[in-house]
Write an enzyme that holds these catalytic residues in place. Structure first.
Site, PDB file in Angstrom:
ATOM      1  CG  ASP A  12      -3.977  21.988 129.651  1.00 24.62           C
ATOM      2  OD1 ASP A  12      -5.060  22.108 129.140  1.00 24.62           O
ATOM      3  OD2 ASP A  12      -2.986  21.734 128.876  1.00 24.62           O
ATOM      4  CG  ASP A  31      -6.080  17.291 126.210  1.00 26.72           C
ATOM      5  OD1 ASP A  31      -7.136  16.578 126.713  1.00 26.72           O
ATOM      6  OD2 ASP A  31      -6.498  17.790 125.115  1.00 26.72           O
TER       7      ASP A  31
END
Length: 101
Positions: free
Chosen positions: A34, A36
């Site tokens: 991922d 962020d």
């Protein structure tokens, strides 16, 4: 980089194999990150405004049009370098509303 087919073990004890750091089976074929708050410390779609530009000659530093810095967490470049050295595929999975960034 396909893995070798193995014959199923005849007993549970045969199924256990201790892998060393140089064993190619000790690592995955791919790693998915991922973005962020995994690779950097912000939500890119709410904190960053394009365009992004490199901050001088710095390798791990970008700034947006308002001067907001964007950089990996300190550990990320070495992790990515290790994955590259071991020829492990790297992918990103992000649910951002700003895919152009």
């Amino acid at each position: 980089m396909p893995r070798k087919r193995q014959v199923p073990p005849s007993s549970p004890a045969e199924a256990i194999r201790i892998l060393g750091p140089d064993d190619p089976d000790a690592y995955p074929l791919a790693v998915v990150f991922d973005l962020d708050y995994t690779l950097w410390d912000l939500w890119i779609d709410t904190h960053i405004s394009p365009p992004l530009k490199r901050d001088g000659q710095a390798i791990n530093r970008l700034t947006d049009r308002r001067g907001q810095p964007l950089a990996f967490y300190p550990e990320v470049p070495s992790i990515l370098a290790e994955l590259k050295q071991r020829k492990i595929h790297v992918a990103a999975a992000s649910r951002t509303s700003a895919p152009e960034l």
